[in-house]
Design an enzyme around this catalytic site. Structure first.
Site, short mmCIF file in Angstrom:
data_model
loop_
_atom_site.label_atom_id
_atom_site.label_comp_id
_atom_site.label_asym_id
_atom_site.label_seq_id
_atom_site.Cartn_x
_atom_site.Cartn_y
_atom_site.Cartn_z
CE LYS A 166 -3.77 -1.85 -0.14
NZ LYS A 166 -4.53 -1.67 -1.41
CG ASP A 194 -3.59 -0.30 -3.98
OD1 ASP A 194 -4.12 0.01 -4.83
OD2 ASP A 194 -4.54 -0.96 -3.69
CD GLU A 220 -4.20 -1.84 -7.48
OE1 GLU A 220 -3.42 -3.12 -7.42
OE2 GLU A 220 -5.52 -2.66 -6.62
CD GLU A 246 -9.57 -1.75 -5.65
OE1 GLU A 246 -8.40 -2.28 -5.90
OE2 GLU A 246 -9.96 -1.82 -4.70
CG ASP A 269 -13.81 -8.32 -6.83
OD1 ASP A 269 -14.47 -9.07 -6.86
OD2 ASP A 269 -13.35 -7.77 -5.41
CG HIS A 296 -9.95 -6.25 -6.66
ND1 HIS A 296 -11.08 -6.23 -5.55
CD2 HIS A 296 -8.93 -5.13 -5.44
CE1 HIS A 296 -10.52 -5.63 -4.37
NE2 HIS A 296 -9.97 -5.27 -4.59
CD GLU A 329 -5.58 -7.73 -4.80
OE1 GLU A 329 -6.39 -7.35 -5.83
OE2 GLU A 329 -5.61 -7.44 -3.55
MG MG Z 1 -6.42 -1.96 -5.00
#
Ligand code: MG
Length: 392
Positions: A166, A194, A220, A246, A269, A296, A329
């Site tokens: 992250k 991300d 991301e 996502e 997703d 995702h 993922e």
């Molecule tokens: Mg993400």
């Protein structure tokens, strides 16, 4: 053959240790699970991605239009659900409800026909896929300059070939943590970052250029998903590939993203974007634009299994003798539901997952665990109030 019943459950797992990312903190995981039973006694399982209580309400709204239909007719049922929601929710949470039912129907269809879902999707185009470890969130329970490299090294020790961290706290902190994680894992492991749309274009360009020396596989959600044009601008200003999607729903959402030239990777997703039925259409659309698809996932073994079957069926474009790796993922953050609810033979070995040929989505769901985590009765009012803390 008919669908006899649809049941939905809200499962909650209180985390031992809260963690956070650029938008909010997680102190629990809460997921809407769907069970569909046919009059033949077969059972299929699905789940929705997003606020569980709202998805459950959506599933209950859709149930009368689905019960009584032939469970093998996944596309026909999808069209019915889409038509009944189109006027009210062309994007968002009702599409997640459609997704939860659709995933359960694919699992059910596979169980009835005694075929793995990848076969029903048209065929397995690869036996193994490479999961990238999603983790490296932030916590207040220790020095992150030590914790993040330590966690990253653990993924390497477990054999992962790729991982995602992250960013989105501040440019200075992000740069420092990216540098530490890259130093910890060495040059050969793929590293994604991300931001969960934390930045504006100016900031995203600054961060991208600052971390370019650290060999970032993709950046991301640098920007709000609404700024399709700015994504394209950012792409032109950095050498790092851009990923997103996502928060997109249906092929129509992805059409906007793709037409704008916003991303190098799309990340539908399956449990939100319209289920396996719609995800397959989205993959076809992406192939028209020559954009890679890496789904995702953020949920239980149901969502993970759906993504595995989907990825195993993806076309690789362009084809070549030495085929490139297909990623998916693989969330590694604390989630008791993910660990306890299902078991499957699709496990990580030497950094790869072998796709199962078991019927349906290829997992066993333990109903006693489902009932242990089931908070359906008590959730109706508190679910919305807890949304910003508890849900994604
Ligand atoms: Mg993400």
């Amino acid at each position: 053959m008919k669908i006899k019943s649809i049941e939905s459950f809200i499962l909650t797992d209180r985390l031992k240790e809260a963690f956070y990312f650029s938008q909010w903190e997680y102190s629990e995981r809460r997921i809407c699970i769907v069970k569909i039973t046919s009059d033949t006694g077969h059972v299929g399982w699905g789940e929705g991605y997003g606020p569980a209580g709202v998805i459950k309400a959506g599933v209950e709204f859709l149930t009368p239009f689905v019960v009584g239909q032939n469970p093998l007719l996944t596309e026909t049922i999808w069209s019915t659900m889409y038509r009944r929601t189109l006027d009210f929710a062309r994007r968002g949470i009702l599409v997640s409800a459609i997704s939860a039912i659709d995933v359960a129907l694919w699992d059910l269809k596979g169980k009835i026909l005694e075929q793995p879902v990848h076969q029903l999707l048209g065929g397995k185009k690869r036996d193994t896929i490479v999961p990238y470890a999603t983790g490296l969130y932030f916590t207040n329970n220790g020095n992150m300059s030590k914790l993040l490299p330590k966690e990253a090294r653990q993924y390497v020790a477990l054999g992962y070939k790729a991982m995602k961290m992250k960013v989105g706290l501040s440019l200075e902190e992000d740069l420092a943590y990216v540098r530490l994680v890259r130093e910890a894992i060495g040059p050969d492991i793929k590293l994604m970052i991300d931001a969960n749309h934390a930045y504006n274009l100016r900031e995203a360009v600054q961060l991208a250029r600052a971390v370019e020396p650290y060999n970032i596989f993709w950046f991301e959600e640098p920007l709000s998903p609404e700024y399709y044009g700015q994504y394209a601008e950012l792409r032109a200003k950095t050498t790092i590939p851009i990923a997103g999607g996502e928060c997109e729903y249906l092929r129509f959402g992805f059409q906007t993203l793709l037409q704008a030239g916003s991303v190098d990777f799309i990340q539908p997703d399956i449990c939100a974007t319209g289920g396996l039925t719609e995800a397959k259409r989205i993959a076809t659309l992406a192939s028209v634009y020559g954009v890679e698809v890496v789904p995702h996932t953020w949920g239980t073994g149901i969502a993970i299994a759906a993504a595995m079957h989907f990825v195993s069926n993806l076309d690789t474009l362009p084809g070549r003798l030495r085929m490139p790796v297909n990623y998916m993922e693989y969330d590694r953050t604390e989630n008791g539901l993910r660990e306890a609810l299902t078991t499957t033979d699709m496990v990580v070995k030497n950094g790869e997952i072998r796709i199962t040929d078991s019927p349906g989505l290829g997992f066993e769901l333990h109903e006693e665990v489902l009932h242990q985590y089931n908070q359906t009765e008590s959730v109706c009012i508190s679910d919305i109030n807890n949304f910003t803390l508890a849900e994604s």
